[in-house]
Motif scaffolding. Structure first.
Motif, mmCIF file in Angstrom:
data_model
loop_
_atom_site.group_PDB
_atom_site.id
_atom_site.type_symbol
_atom_site.label_atom_id
_atom_site.label_comp_id
_atom_site.label_asym_id
_atom_site.label_seq_id
_atom_site.Cartn_x
_atom_site.Cartn_y
_atom_site.Cartn_z
ATOM 1 N N GLU A 139 67.348 58.954 8.674
ATOM 2 C CA GLU A 139 66.388 59.688 9.163
ATOM 3 C C GLU A 139 65.443 58.629 10.192
ATOM 4 O O GLU A 139 64.774 59.228 11.111
ATOM 5 N N ASP A 140 64.909 57.647 9.698
ATOM 6 C CA ASP A 140 63.928 56.888 9.903
ATOM 7 C C ASP A 140 64.169 55.455 10.380
ATOM 8 O O ASP A 140 63.450 54.851 10.889
ATOM 9 N N HIS A 141 65.444 55.097 10.277
ATOM 10 C CA HIS A 141 66.099 53.822 10.941
ATOM 11 C C HIS A 141 67.488 53.858 11.298
ATOM 12 O O HIS A 141 68.117 54.648 10.904
ATOM 13 N N PRO A 171 63.869 50.779 13.906
ATOM 14 C CA PRO A 171 63.442 51.769 13.614
ATOM 15 C C PRO A 171 64.328 52.587 14.506
ATOM 16 O O PRO A 171 64.782 52.633 15.480
ATOM 17 N N ASP A 172 64.154 54.070 14.003
ATOM 18 C CA ASP A 172 64.726 55.239 14.698
ATOM 19 C C ASP A 172 64.022 55.501 16.174
ATOM 20 O O ASP A 172 62.557 55.039 16.262
#
Length: 52
Positions: free
Chosen positions: A12-14, A33-34
């Motif tokens: 979700e975030d990376h 990072p995303d």
């Protein structure tokens, strides 16, 4: 000719990204990072590997 493969495990975030050669040998890994595009991820991990 140099052949490289890039794998992306997207959370979700990376992104956990791995660079391999044509034999499947791991050349580099990175947690990014995303929000980066796949092209940018590929450029970044190749740059990191080739500038070591």
């Amino acid at each position: 000719m140099l052949v490289l493969f890039i794998g992306d495990d997207w959370a979700e975030d990376h992104h956990d990204v791995e660079l391999q050669d044509e034999t499947g040998r791991r050349l580099a890994t990175a947690r990014l990072p995303d929000g980066l595009t796949p092209y940018a991820m590929g450029c970044l991990i190749c740059y990191r590997r080739l500038t070591k």
